[in-house]
Design a protein around this motif. Structure first.
Motif, short mmCIF file in Angstrom:
data_model
loop_
_atom_site.label_atom_id
_atom_site.label_comp_id
_atom_site.label_asym_id
_atom_site.label_seq_id
_atom_site.Cartn_x
_atom_site.Cartn_y
_atom_site.Cartn_z
N ARG A 67 7.93 8.76 1.97
CA ARG A 67 8.09 7.51 2.28
C ARG A 67 8.50 6.44 1.32
NH1 ARG A 67 3.61 5.03 3.75
NH2 ARG A 67 1.95 6.75 3.33
N HIS A 139 5.89 -4.63 -3.21
CA HIS A 139 7.02 -4.47 -2.17
C HIS A 139 7.05 -2.89 -1.82
CE1 HIS A 139 7.69 -8.85 -2.31
NE2 HIS A 139 7.87 -8.64 -3.73
N ASP A 141 5.91 -1.35 0.50
CA ASP A 141 5.93 -0.93 1.79
C ASP A 141 7.42 -1.36 2.46
OD1 ASP A 141 5.42 -3.50 0.96
OD2 ASP A 141 3.92 -4.00 2.67
N THR A 142 8.31 -2.09 1.77
CA THR A 142 9.49 -2.27 2.12
C THR A 142 10.66 -2.03 1.41
OG1 THR A 142 9.12 -4.73 1.33
CG2 THR A 142 8.59 -4.37 3.53
N ARG A 143 10.30 -1.90 -0.14
CA ARG A 143 11.38 -1.58 -0.92
C ARG A 143 11.16 0.00 -1.47
NH1 ARG A 143 11.61 -7.28 -4.05
NH2 ARG A 143 11.68 -8.59 -2.15
N GLU A 340 9.77 -11.93 -3.90
CA GLU A 340 10.27 -12.16 -2.71
C GLU A 340 11.79 -12.61 -2.53
OE1 GLU A 340 8.42 -11.10 -0.18
OE2 GLU A 340 6.39 -11.51 -0.71
#
Length: 340
Positions: A67, A139, A141-143, A340
């Motif tokens: 992942r 990050h 979980d998104t990057r 962010e």
């Protein structure tokens, strides 16, 4: 540079050459079981591991790093008899080698990992981790890792440092808070947020960070023997690089300056350490017989016996893991310019 400094630099260069030569020689000890390295492409992020009897960790380990964007896994199996080798051989993104030689005499597997890094890792971002270590970073979980490594390349940072956070259950060791098949942080939801002790060690300038639950529970009477809990797990690899002591320290020595532990302002991560899953009790009994995980196994016999006794590690200071933002707020990982 002073005469003493020049002599130390000379010794470190020869030490690095010695470890590179050990990695070259270690290739002959590795027997290919499933070699899929022809599938490696430029720019792939690689994961390297050496392991034995880690079937309890492997599904979660592979899922986590897939992942995150790991393209290929390069793994040495050191004589597993729990099905780990068969499981790994069936994974289409895993290249597997078998080696039944002494883990301890191979510098606790570093010679084998070094052989794979030298042969396949040069020019790649490589993640060198144990099967019970899950890297998280701001990050994550998104990057995914390719975005992270592209950012590190842009800012000229050739690696990512991390603190090891030992996770543990609410009850005694040998238990878990959730059944197999769910996330590590549901099964072992607790960790110690500190305190930490750190210092630099010459001549390699490596960080020596200690603290956390193992320090608190098992080494309170002799804190100097507590485990080192800083690592440099993610590096843009060169054949000139070597790990010296697990992934705690490296040569050339300037690579050790990449990370300064908790409170670090630069971008850093944490290795969620699943050592205390229920199989730890049986593994501690086994290690008392195998004696493969410390330079002086006799000195750590008391530690393994204490773990095997199944103590409760949770204390009033324990925190339940809530994610990477919590670790940033606690100062355990840094964001640098990766915001962010």
């Amino acid at each position: 540079m002073s005469l003493g400094g020049a002599w130390q630099a000379y010794r470190l260069r020869w030490k690095r050459r010695e470890l590179i030569w050990r990695a070259i020689r270690a290739r002959s000890a590795l027997q290919a079981v499933a070699d899929r390295t022809a599938a490696i492409r430029p720019g792939d992020v690689l994961a390297v591991a050496t392991l034995r009897n880690e079937i309890a960790h492997l599904p979660g380990f592979l899922d986590h790093y897939r992942r995150l964007g790991v393209a290929q896994f390069l793994i040495v199996d050191n004589g597993s008899d729990d099905g780990s080798d068969r499981y790994l051989a069936d994974q289409l993104d895993v290249s597997l080698w078998r080696c039944n030689a002494s883990y301890r005499e191979a510098r606790f597997g570093l010679d084998w990992a070094g052989a794979l890094l030298m042969r396949h890792g040069h020019g790649h971002w490589c993640l060198t981790v144990d099967a019970d270590e899950l890297l998280v970073y701001p990050h994550h979980d998104t990057r995914p890792l390719p975005q992270l490594t592209a950012h590190l390349d842009r800012i000229g940072q050739p690696g990512l440092g991390a603190v090891m956070l030992d996770l543990y259950p609410s009850g005694p060791l040998g238990t878990a808070d959730a059944p197999e098949g769910v996330s590590l942080t549901d099964r072992l939801p607790w960790f110690d947020p500190g305190p930490w002790r750190k210092r630099r060690v010459l001549p390699k300038r490596n960080l020596w960070l200690q603290g956390g639950v193992r320090d608190r529970v098992f080494f309170a009477d002799d804190p100097d023997r507590a485990p080192t809990v800083n690592k440099l797990p993610l590096m843009r690899w060169s054949w000139r690089h070597v790990y010296v002591n697990s992934t705690h320290s490296m040569l050339p020595p300037q690579l050790n300056d990449l990370y300064d532990g908790p409170g670090e302002a630069r971008l850093s991560g944490a290795l969620l350490h699943g050592k205390f899953l229920p199989d730890i009790v049986a593994k501690s009994h086994e290690e008392l017989l195998r004696r493969q995980h410390f330079n002086d196994p006799d000195a750590y016999g008391g530690y393994h016996r204490a773990v095997a006794a199944g103590p409760v590690l949770r204390s009033p200071a324990s925190l339940r893991f809530q994610g990477w933002r919590q670790l940033v707020d606690l100062g355990l990982i840094g964001t640098g310019a990766w915001r962010e």
